[in-house]
Write a protein that holds these residues in place. Structure first.
Motif, PDB file in Angstrom:
ATOM      1  N   ASP A   1     -17.072  -1.573   5.853  1.00 48.99           N
ATOM      2  CA  ASP A   1     -16.374  -0.369   6.610  1.00 48.99           C
ATOM      3  C   ASP A   1     -15.691   0.532   5.493  1.00 48.99           C
ATOM      4  OD1 ASP A   1     -15.349   1.317   8.361  1.00 48.99           O
ATOM      5  OD2 ASP A   1     -14.196  -0.113   9.376  1.00 48.99           O
ATOM      6  N   LEU A   2     -15.971   1.563   5.481  1.00 45.57           N
ATOM      7  CA  LEU A   2     -15.405   2.475   4.601  1.00 45.57           C
ATOM      8  C   LEU A   2     -13.857   2.839   4.771  1.00 45.57           C
ATOM      9  CD1 LEU A   2     -16.408   4.156   2.133  1.00 45.57           C
ATOM     10  CD2 LEU A   2     -16.912   6.034   3.722  1.00 45.57           C
ATOM     11  N   HIS A   3     -13.576   2.984   6.152  1.00 42.75           N
ATOM     12  CA  HIS A   3     -12.138   3.151   6.694  1.00 42.75           C
ATOM     13  C   HIS A   3     -11.378   2.177   7.419  1.00 42.75           C
ATOM     14  CE1 HIS A   3     -13.026   7.424   5.428  1.00 42.75           C
ATOM     15  NE2 HIS A   3     -14.151   7.233   6.191  1.00 42.75           N
ATOM     16  N   ILE A   4     -10.794   1.307   6.401  1.00 44.04           N
ATOM     17  CA  ILE A   4     -10.014   0.288   7.136  1.00 44.04           C
ATOM     18  C   ILE A   4      -8.313   0.693   6.675  1.00 44.04           C
ATOM     19  CG2 ILE A   4      -9.274  -2.103   6.455  1.00 44.04           C
ATOM     20  CD1 ILE A   4     -11.876  -2.633   5.580  1.00 44.04           C
ATOM     21  N   PRO A   5      -7.697   0.827   7.661  1.00 42.21           N
ATOM     22  CA  PRO A   5      -6.235   1.114   7.816  1.00 42.21           C
ATOM     23  C   PRO A   5      -5.312   0.421   6.578  1.00 42.21           C
ATOM     24  CG  PRO A   5      -6.945   1.089   9.971  1.00 42.21           C
ATOM     25  CD  PRO A   5      -8.010   0.392   9.347  1.00 42.21           C
ATOM     26  N   GLY A   6      -4.603   1.348   5.830  1.00 43.90           N
ATOM     27  CA  GLY A   6      -4.071   0.859   4.961  1.00 43.90           C
ATOM     28  C   GLY A   6      -4.630   0.513   3.536  1.00 43.90           C
ATOM     29  N   GLU A   7      -6.002   0.849   3.607  1.00 43.02           N
ATOM     30  CA  GLU A   7      -6.681   0.478   2.361  1.00 43.02           C
ATOM     31  C   GLU A   7      -7.543   1.739   1.861  1.00 43.02           C
ATOM     32  OE1 GLU A   7      -9.359  -3.039   2.719  1.00 43.02           O
ATOM     33  OE2 GLU A   7      -7.631  -3.897   3.369  1.00 43.02           O
ATOM     34  N   ASP A   8      -7.876   1.795   0.559  1.00 43.93           N
ATOM     35  CA  ASP A   8      -8.267   2.985   0.095  1.00 43.93           C
ATOM     36  C   ASP A   8     -10.036   2.933  -0.266  1.00 43.93           C
ATOM     37  OD1 ASP A   8      -8.142   5.633  -1.722  1.00 43.93           O
ATOM     38  OD2 ASP A   8      -9.119   4.306  -2.975  1.00 43.93           O
ATOM     39  N   ALA A   9     -10.602   3.582   0.220  1.00 39.10           N
ATOM     40  CA  ALA A   9     -11.757   3.312   0.525  1.00 39.10           C
ATOM     41  C   ALA A   9     -12.629   3.344  -0.973  1.00 39.10           C
ATOM     42  CB  ALA A   9     -12.730   4.376   1.175  1.00 39.10           C
ATOM     43  N   ARG A  10     -12.206   4.227  -1.716  1.00 36.51           N
ATOM     44  CA  ARG A  10     -12.788   4.081  -3.440  1.00 36.51           C
ATOM     45  C   ARG A  10     -12.181   2.896  -3.945  1.00 36.51           C
ATOM     46  NH1 ARG A  10     -14.627   7.657  -6.724  1.00 36.51           N
ATOM     47  NH2 ARG A  10     -14.208   9.594  -5.241  1.00 36.51           N
ATOM     48  N   SER A  11     -11.070   2.396  -3.671  1.00 41.16           N
ATOM     49  CA  SER A  11     -10.782   1.240  -4.211  1.00 41.16           C
ATOM     50  C   SER A  11     -11.533  -0.041  -3.624  1.00 41.16           C
ATOM     51  CB  SER A  11      -9.149   0.880  -4.087  1.00 41.16           C
ATOM     52  OG  SER A  11      -8.431   2.054  -4.859  1.00 41.16           O
ATOM     53  N   ASN A  12     -11.690  -0.115  -2.579  1.00 38.26           N
ATOM     54  CA  ASN A  12     -12.478  -1.312  -1.830  1.00 38.26           C
ATOM     55  C   ASN A  12     -13.823  -1.189  -2.482  1.00 38.26           C
ATOM     56  OD1 ASN A  12     -10.123  -1.663  -0.312  1.00 38.26           O
ATOM     57  ND2 ASN A  12     -11.114  -1.339   1.809  1.00 38.26           N
ATOM     58  N   LEU A  13     -14.448   0.131  -2.536  1.00 42.92           N
ATOM     59  CA  LEU A  13     -16.023  -0.033  -3.030  1.00 42.92           C
ATOM     60  C   LEU A  13     -15.804  -0.310  -4.641  1.00 42.92           C
ATOM     61  CD1 LEU A  13     -17.189   3.295  -1.473  1.00 42.92           C
ATOM     62  CD2 LEU A  13     -18.142   0.962  -1.039  1.00 42.92           C
ATOM     63  N   ILE A  14     -14.853  -0.169  -5.311  1.00 40.48           N
ATOM     64  CA  ILE A  14     -14.796  -0.403  -6.569  1.00 40.48           C
ATOM     65  C   ILE A  14     -14.610  -2.033  -6.810  1.00 40.48           C
ATOM     66  CG2 ILE A  14     -13.544  -0.339  -8.508  1.00 40.48           C
ATOM     67  CD1 ILE A  14     -13.046   2.568  -8.024  1.00 40.48           C
ATOM     68  N   ALA A  15     -13.617  -2.464  -5.846  1.00 41.39           N
ATOM     69  CA  ALA A  15     -13.506  -4.004  -5.941  1.00 41.39           C
ATOM     70  C   ALA A  15     -14.690  -4.867  -5.412  1.00 41.39           C
ATOM     71  CB  ALA A  15     -12.190  -4.332  -4.938  1.00 41.39           C
ATOM     72  N   ALA A  16     -15.465  -4.277  -4.305  1.00 38.66           N
ATOM     73  CA  ALA A  16     -16.546  -4.938  -3.944  1.00 38.66           C
ATOM     74  C   ALA A  16     -17.546  -4.993  -5.019  1.00 38.66           C
ATOM     75  CB  ALA A  16     -17.094  -4.409  -2.608  1.00 38.66           C
ATOM     76  N   ARG A  17     -17.870  -3.695  -5.635  1.00 39.97           N
ATOM     77  CA  ARG A  17     -18.856  -3.840  -6.674  1.00 39.97           C
ATOM     78  C   ARG A  17     -18.391  -4.789  -7.779  1.00 39.97           C
ATOM     79  NH1 ARG A  17     -23.023  -4.033  -6.522  1.00 39.97           N
ATOM     80  NH2 ARG A  17     -23.436  -2.199  -5.125  1.00 39.97           N
ATOM     81  N   ALA A  18     -17.121  -4.618  -8.070  1.00 38.74           N
ATOM     82  CA  ALA A  18     -16.838  -5.609  -9.347  1.00 38.74           C
ATOM     83  C   ALA A  18     -16.927  -7.258  -8.986  1.00 38.74           C
ATOM     84  CB  ALA A  18     -15.448  -5.418  -9.795  1.00 38.74           C
ATOM     85  N   ALA A  19     -16.592  -7.460  -7.495  1.00 36.50           N
ATOM     86  CA  ALA A  19     -16.751  -8.746  -7.243  1.00 36.50           C
ATOM     87  C   ALA A  19     -18.100  -9.321  -7.079  1.00 36.50           C
ATOM     88  CB  ALA A  19     -15.986  -9.226  -5.950  1.00 36.50           C
TER      89      ALA A  19
END
Length: 130
Positions: free
Chosen positions: A53-71
């Protein structure tokens, strides 16, 4: 098949998970935020798909995508969102995701999009194509 769904709305994640279990005979892992998703990635041997999900309250979409791609660098990531704003699509494509799926999509479209992504393609809905 192992699929990870990360969405802050449990009912949405559960409904999507049931669709995937039925259509793909998949084992679905559901998390409610990126921290839980990253912990689950570390637990599961191999994921075939991550739905984020791109919009999780309290989280940054770009940071989440970067972390997911790295993981999970070799796992397709399919972004899904309640918003079909072109800015959201551009962000997702900048992060080299396998597709962008609006939450307003019908179950048939979800299944077709997932089949395309799992076959190595990229899904972009007509309504948000650039």
């Amino acid at each position: 098949m192992q699929i990870l769904i990360c969405d802050d709305h449990p009912i949405v994640a559960s409904a999507l998970g049931m669709t995937l279990e039925t259509a793909f005979d998949a084992q679905v892992h559901i998390t409610l935020n990126c921290s839980q998703a990253l912990a689950k990635v570390a637990e599961v041997d191999r994921l075939d798909l991550v739905m984020l999900d791109l919009h999780i309250p309290g989280e940054d979409a770009r940071s989440n995508l970067i972390a997911a791609r790295a993981a999970c660098p070799d796992t397709p990531i399919l972004v899904f969102s309640g918003s079909d704003d072109v800015c959201n699509l551009r962000l997702a494509l900048e992060m080299d995701v396998a597709g962008f799926l609006p939450k307003s999509s019908s179950p048939e479209v979800v299944e077709a999009a997932l089949r395309l992504v799992l076959a190595g393609g990229r899904y972009l809905p007509d309504a948000v194509r650039l």
